[in-house]
Design an enzyme around this catalytic site. Structure first.
Site, PDB file in Angstrom:
ATOM      1  N   ASP A   2       2.119  -1.084 -19.845  1.00 36.00           N
ATOM      2  CA  ASP A   2       3.107  -0.329 -20.616  1.00 36.00           C
ATOM      3  C   ASP A   2       2.927  -0.712 -22.086  1.00 36.00           C
ATOM      4  OD1 ASP A   2       5.574   0.833 -21.655  1.00 36.00           O
ATOM      5  OD2 ASP A   2       6.270   0.847 -19.580  1.00 36.00           O
TER       6      ASP A   2
ATOM      7  N   TYR B 100      -3.164  10.621 -44.478  1.00 37.75           N
ATOM      8  CA  TYR B 100      -4.127  10.058 -43.526  1.00 37.75           C
ATOM      9  C   TYR B 100      -3.461   9.612 -42.247  1.00 37.75           C
ATOM     10  CZ  TYR B 100      -7.298  10.744 -47.272  1.00 37.75           C
ATOM     11  OH  TYR B 100      -8.027  11.352 -48.247  1.00 37.75           O
TER      12      TYR B 100
ATOM     13  N   HIS C 146       0.185   9.846 -50.165  1.00 39.45           N
ATOM     14  CA  HIS C 146      -1.214  10.019 -49.839  1.00 39.45           C
ATOM     15  C   HIS C 146      -1.640   9.302 -48.561  1.00 39.45           C
ATOM     16  CE1 HIS C 146      -4.777  12.197 -50.359  1.00 39.45           C
ATOM     17  NE2 HIS C 146      -5.365  11.150 -49.841  1.00 39.45           N
TER      18      HIS C 146
ATOM     19  N   THR D 176     -15.527  10.546 -44.913  1.00 40.44           N
ATOM     20  CA  THR D 176     -15.138  11.732 -44.143  1.00 40.44           C
ATOM     21  C   THR D 176     -16.387  12.476 -43.683  1.00 40.44           C
ATOM     22  OG1 THR D 176     -13.267  11.860 -45.643  1.00 40.44           O
ATOM     23  CG2 THR D 176     -13.534  13.679 -44.123  1.00 40.44           C
TER      24      THR D 176
ATOM     25  N   SER E 237     -13.053  12.329 -31.460  1.00 42.30           N
ATOM     26  CA  SER E 237     -14.131  11.418 -31.056  1.00 42.30           C
ATOM     27  C   SER E 237     -14.117  11.148 -29.561  1.00 42.30           C
ATOM     28  CB  SER E 237     -14.026  10.090 -31.813  1.00 42.30           C
ATOM     29  OG  SER E 237     -14.063  10.319 -33.187  1.00 42.30           O
TER      30      SER E 237
ATOM     31  N   ARG F 148       2.700  28.390 -55.859  1.00 40.99           N
ATOM     32  CA  ARG F 148       3.356  28.172 -54.575  1.00 40.99           C
ATOM     33  C   ARG F 148       4.867  28.107 -54.785  1.00 40.99           C
ATOM     34  NH1 ARG F 148       2.426  21.722 -53.442  1.00 40.99           N
ATOM     35  NH2 ARG F 148       3.562  22.186 -51.558  1.00 40.99           N
TER      36      ARG F 148
ATOM     37  N   HIS G 286      11.009  23.319 -43.848  1.00 39.41           N
ATOM     38  CA  HIS G 286       9.779  23.581 -43.089  1.00 39.41           C
ATOM     39  C   HIS G 286       8.814  22.408 -43.253  1.00 39.41           C
ATOM     40  CE1 HIS G 286       5.992  25.465 -41.811  1.00 39.41           C
ATOM     41  NE2 HIS G 286       5.477  25.159 -42.986  1.00 39.41           N
TER      42      HIS G 286
ATOM     43  N   HIS H 194      -3.977  11.765 -57.672  1.00 41.74           N
ATOM     44  CA  HIS H 194      -4.654  13.068 -57.737  1.00 41.74           C
ATOM     45  C   HIS H 194      -3.692  14.209 -57.408  1.00 41.74           C
ATOM     46  CE1 HIS H 194      -6.099  12.591 -53.291  1.00 41.74           C
ATOM     47  NE2 HIS H 194      -5.000  13.301 -53.332  1.00 41.74           N
ATOM     48  N   HIS H 195      -2.499  13.861 -56.928  1.00 43.50           N
ATOM     49  CA  HIS H 195      -1.474  14.889 -56.739  1.00 43.50           C
ATOM     50  C   HIS H 195      -0.762  15.179 -58.051  1.00 43.50           C
ATOM     51  CE1 HIS H 195      -1.636  14.641 -52.291  1.00 43.50           C
ATOM     52  NE2 HIS H 195      -1.962  13.390 -52.529  1.00 43.50           N
TER      53      HIS H 195
ATOM     54  N   TRP I 183       9.619  19.518 -50.124  1.00 45.79           N
ATOM     55  CA  TRP I 183       9.581  18.314 -49.273  1.00 45.79           C
ATOM     56  C   TRP I 183       9.183  17.094 -50.090  1.00 45.79           C
ATOM     57  CZ3 TRP I 183       5.930  14.764 -47.360  1.00 45.79           C
ATOM     58  CH2 TRP I 183       4.619  14.952 -47.792  1.00 45.79           C
TER      59      TRP I 183
ATOM     60  N   SER J 170      12.277   4.876 -37.454  1.00 47.02           N
ATOM     61  CA  SER J 170      11.636   5.251 -36.199  1.00 47.02           C
ATOM     62  C   SER J 170      10.118   5.077 -36.282  1.00 47.02           C
ATOM     63  CB  SER J 170      11.988   6.703 -35.867  1.00 47.02           C
ATOM     64  OG  SER J 170      11.117   7.208 -34.894  1.00 47.02           O
ATOM     65  N   SER J 171       9.534   5.562 -37.394  1.00 44.45           N
ATOM     66  CA  SER J 171       8.083   5.456 -37.536  1.00 44.45           C
ATOM     67  C   SER J 171       7.636   4.012 -37.602  1.00 44.45           C
ATOM     68  CB  SER J 171       7.623   6.131 -38.829  1.00 44.45           C
ATOM     69  OG  SER J 171       7.807   7.493 -38.730  1.00 44.45           O
TER      70      SER J 171
ATOM     71  N   GLU K  89       0.238   8.785 -46.221  1.00 45.59           N
ATOM     72  CA  GLU K  89       0.900   9.623 -45.211  1.00 45.59           C
ATOM     73  C   GLU K  89      -0.018  10.751 -44.741  1.00 45.59           C
ATOM     74  OE1 GLU K  89       3.690   9.585 -43.564  1.00 45.59           O
ATOM     75  OE2 GLU K  89       3.693  11.638 -42.795  1.00 45.59           O
TER      76      GLU K  89
ATOM     77  N   LYS L  21     -17.946  10.995 -40.670  1.00 44.14           N
ATOM     78  CA  LYS L  21     -17.302  11.396 -39.416  1.00 44.14           C
ATOM     79  C   LYS L  21     -17.816  12.757 -38.941  1.00 44.14           C
ATOM     80  CE  LYS L  21     -13.198   8.669 -39.465  1.00 44.14           C
ATOM     81  NZ  LYS L  21     -13.460   8.164 -38.121  1.00 44.14           N
TER      82      LYS L  21
END
Lengths: 541, 373
Positions: free
Chosen positions: A121, A273, A269, A344, A284, A466, A92, A318-319, A157, A185-186, A271, A347
């Site tokens: 293009d 963002y 991390h 943040t 925006s 979790r 998932h 921090h993870h 994951w 791909s990315s 990732e 924004k």
């Protein structure tokens, strides 16, 4: 610039060089049916492919979430056994991150960036085709591993070693290869975005005139190029640890399992963002349109985005506060993480100030945008709470964290993607979508998503970890509510499918600029937008 | 608008929650540190709520009053350096104010000096192993909830999934240092009442500490995904007065002495196949069945079957080797240190004769001892 544009145009369609100016004519020569989609180098076709792929993955990952919520509907083991449950949580996560959110943003980039900067293009159309068409293979490999003996990936994951190495199922090699393909791909998608933005802007489109969606995607693309190779390194080390006897993450061989987490989160991390910066760009664009008022602080938005991107490289640990880091490191990562609240906040304040004394109307894109601002902010608040290291020791790896990242990813990233789809659907299809159905979709989604995720905060604070397939009885009632919210949210997305299909098949004819307050080059093109966006560069005032 | 929704949600949920007796907030715990952590949590929560009220308030005001349908005409202001500096600096100051107490608490949490008691906590799939330094006490703590409750054949007990066969007994009012490590994958020892959550990393040792203020029974769980049994490795701590703790220590030491004598005696005993099978089945169900399954079929591709397997029907020495010393680099643990020679003999006998393996072999405690247990 002009010549370059034309040259690139001709590279894109070499066979048609002689008919470059006879657009109608060469349209008829384009392959039909499946070949049109397999061989296409057109940014709109590829954007469409990305978006449909993303939606299919969204439903696939969503189905897995339904399995998870069904098992957690009541305590005890009813539907699936724990090992399969772990495969569901793992796949998932992988499908939603790499299959739903990231390809959706790439699809939007494909559709919108050339139209927004006045280009015909994307700069590298063949690579564009390739970067999309390897994705279905990556996910076929990943999903097929679920049907192998021993099952698919079951280590989360985040695939922490050594659970993902010595203790993982035989199918781990397939997981590794599929991640490699997704990464390639990315990276190709990101290169294409950067090259397009740097080279194909219409004359006069200088940096501080770029639409914010383009800015945020440019910064996102740099993040992607910086961190996807790190992920590739991490999965490769998992591969060699498992199959070739290396000991990168094996203490017995001189390695360190915690090093895996440092490498993973150095990718992970930024990732996070990668999955939210383009959302900021979308919001925006939408908020000023429906407030009929200019964005309050364009340049501070650009600087805030850049600051967030830079800070994203300084907060990964921090993870990992509970892994046993030195106090100094914990303090450093706590302070840096708290700092992210500043840009943040800038924004959020900007969007609110943009709405202030505007002339606001609430069409579906705006409804999703407003929900985004409020719910993403709630996710931001829980993020700030998680940054406080001593408190994180209590929150970490509980449903509080699950609530937090679903607020920023579902009501954040996914809501912004929905908002974008409603906002630009008239431009893509040439028809207005069904506003009434759109609103029904919004209200069903926004209510169910909060029934789904808000009570998870309480579950986490009350002590539910979790990734568990069964839980103590005091958590039963709240889990039941959460599951009901989950099923309702899942079903609500079928309304979205109906809206999109209906809009493609027909509906009120959309004018070039269907939104009164909209601003930007894409609205100067007719709806639906022509196959080649700007064959001659537009003039920028 | 959303906030009304939350109020409504809370109202709808509140009666259910009360009935389930699930706390809606973080525990204040029973240590000085856990109290400080709770205070930090509440402070940052209140700050977030205050900011939320202001920001969402402004936004909702604009949504109600500045709508086109009410005839609002858009103003044309944008960019104001003053405002932008204000909303950058102000959050920054709030963050600094927040960082000060957080730093103090964190530094206190990480100071493990001058502990009066040290307990080593080792995670292994899927149980906790506690050993008290200088006291010669060590034991495994397994989930006590029976499978029948998990599978719904029996009513779930009050402490469903949060009960163990042998809790960790700790004294109050003494500084206790915990050392965490793991035998296999990463686990995380989480006891909310102590505000302790620390990863148990294989091959490395982490440390943390607690000074418990109140006697009682406290429950927690493994917090790091550690495989299929992750949801089934609870932590139970029984905090007792210092005097009671000392009594408990001596009783444990006496029991350990008695067990040693019994183990010695077992070496010279020879049990019948039936007796070994009966004891072996019990050991198998509590230690082996999670992976190899009650029917001995394992889980294809992850955990190998024992029914008809080369190990369970081949040479006894190889079978003993696998059970006693484990298979390094796989999920197969070394059970030599977890079980007595008598238990090992029984379970090996059971595996060699159950599920039509029918080798007819009996393994005695002495055989296990000879193998180098």
């Amino acid at each position: 610039m002009n010549t370059l544009t034309r040259e690139l145009n001709s590279v894109a369609e070499p066979a048609d060089q002689t008919q470059l100016h006879e657009e109608d004519h060469h349209h008829h020569q384009a392959p039909k049916g499946i070949w049109r989609w397999l061989l296409t180098t057109n940014h709109k076709d590829i954007g469409t492919l990305y978006l449909w792929f993303s939606f299919i993955m969204f439903l696939t990952g969503g189905t897995m979430a339904m399995v998870i919520r069904a098992e957690l509907f009541q305590p005890g083991l009813q539907l699936v056994e724990p090992n399969f449950f772990n495969q569901m949580t793992t796949v998932h996560g992988l499908v939603m991150v790499f299959g739903a959110v990231m390809p959706a943003f790439t699809g939007l980039a494909n559709w919108l960036i050339p139209m927004m900067i006045g280009a015909p293009d994307m700069a590298l159309p063949r690579m564009n085709n390739w970067s999309f068409w390897i994705l279905p293979f990556a996910f076929t490999i990943l999903l097929s591993s679920l049907f192998m003996e021993g099952g698919g990936p079951n280590f989360g994951w985040t695939f922490y070693a050594p659970l993902s190495t010595s203790f993982s199922p035989d199918s781990t090699a397939l997981f590794v290869f599929s991640i490699h393909i997704m990464g390639i791909s990315s990276i190709m998608g990101a290169i294409n975005v950067i090259v397009t933005i740097v080279n194909l802007r219409a004359p006069g489109m200088n940096w501080m005139k770029l639409p914010l969606f383009v800015w945020t995607w440019l910064i996102t693309a740099f993040l992607l190029i910086a961190v996807m190779p790190v992920l590739a390194g991490a999965v490769t080390m998992v591969l060699t640890d498992k199959y070739f006897g290396t000991s990168f993450f094996e203490a017995a061989g001189g390695g360190d399992p915690v090093m895996f987490q440092h490498i993973f989160w150095f990718f992970g991390h930024p990732e996070v963002y990668i999955m939210i910066l383009p959302s900021f760009g979308i919001i925006s664009a939408i908020v000023p349109t429906f407030s009929r008022k200019k964005l309050f602080g364009y340049s501070s938005m650009v600087y805030a985005t850049a600051s967030i991107a830079i800070l994203s490289f300084l907060v990964w640990a921090h993870h990992m506060f509970t892994t046993g880091m030195p106090v100094f490191a914990e303090l450093f990562f706590m302070y840096c993480t708290m700092l992210i609240a500043v840009p943040t906040g800038v924004k959020i304040f900007n969007w609110v100030t943009t709405m202030w004394r505007g002339s606001i109307s609430f069409e579906t894109p705006m409804l999703f945008a407003v929900a985004f601002i409020i719910l993403f902010t709630i996710g931001g608040f829980s993020g700030l709470m998680l940054a406080i290291t001593p408190a994180d020791f209590q929150y970490h790896d509980t449903y509080f964290v699950v609530a937090h990242f679903h607020y920023v990813l579902v009501t954040g990233a996914i809501f912004s993607i929905m908002a974008a789809a409603y906002y630009w659907l008239p431009k893509w299809t040439g028809h207005m979508y069904d506003e009434r159905l759109g609103r029904i979709h919004f209200w069903c989604s926004v209510i169910s998503v909060n029934v789904l995720f808000f009570p998870m905060h309480f579950l986490g604070l009350a002590g539910m970890p979790r990734r568990i397939p069964d839980y103590a009885i005091q958590f039963a009632d709240v889990n039941q509510i959460v599951s009901i919210g989950g099923f309702a949210f899942g079903l609500s997305q079928l309304i979205f499918l109906a809206v999109v299909l209906k809009c493609i098949r027909g509906g009120e004819k959309a004018p070039a600029k269907p939104w009164e307050g909209a601003d930007g080059l894409e609205w100067t093109l007719p709806s639906p937008a022509p196959y080649h966006s700007f064959s001659t560069p537009p003039e920028i005032k | 608008m959303k906030q009304w929704l939350y109020c409504a949600l809370v109202l709808v949920f509140a009666p259910h929650l009360a009935a389930a007796e699930m706390p809606l907030n973080m525990t204040q715990g029973v240590t000085e540190i856990s109290g400080k952590v709770y205070d930090l949590h509440m402070t940052i929560l209140y700050i977030c709520c205050a900011i939320g009220v202001v920001v969402f308030g402004v936004m909702i005001y604009a949504m109600i009053n500045h709508r086109k349908s009410k005839g609002a005409v858009a103003a044309n202001f944008h960019e104001s350096t003053k405002v932008e500096i204000a909303w950058t600096v102000l959050p920054f100051i709030i963050l600094i104010l927040m960082a000060i107490p957080a730093t103090k608490t964190l530094v206190a949490m990480e100071d493990t000096h001058d502990a009066e008691l040290t307990v080593k906590i080792t995670g292994s799939q899927w149980k906790w192993h506690y050993s008290y330094f200088d006291q010669d006490i060590d034991f495994y703590s397994n989930l006590a909830t029976p499978m029948s409750q998990i599978e719904g054949e029996e009513t779930k007990g009050e402490n469903y999934l949060l009960e163990v066969d042998k809790p960790l007994v700790l004294p109050t009012h003494r500084k206790i240092r915990f050392l965490m490590t793991s035998d296999d994958v990463i686990h995380s020892w989480w006891l909310p009442a102590f505000a302790i959550k620390k990863d148990a990393n294989p091959g490395f040792i982490n440390e943390t500490w607690a000074r418990i203020d109140q006697e009682g029974i406290y429950r927690g769980q493994c917090a790091e995904l550690c495989g299929k049994g992750h949801g089934f490795m609870p932590i139970v701590v029984q905090a007792v007065s210092a005097a009671e703790f000392d009594t408990w220590v001596s009783s444990q030491q006496a029991a350990a002495g008695a067990a040693a004598v019994e183990a010695e005696a077992a070496l010279s005993q020879s049990l019948s196949l039936e007796a070994l099978m009966a004891q072996g089945e019990q050991v198998y169900m509590s230690h082996c069945a999670a992976c190899h399954q009650p029917n001995g079929m394992g889980l294809p591709g992850i955990f190998p079957p024992l029914k008809g397997s080369a190990v369970a029907t081949g040479p006894i020495a190889d079978h003993l080797e696998a059970v006693i010393n484990g298979r390094p680099g796989t999920a197969m643990q070394a059970f030599g240190k977890q079980l007595t020679a008598q238990e090992l003999a029984a379970v090996v006998t059971f595996e060699r004769n159950a599920w039509d393996n029918n080798t007819g072999d009996t393994v005695q405690a002495a055989d296990v001892d000879n193998h180098g247990k």
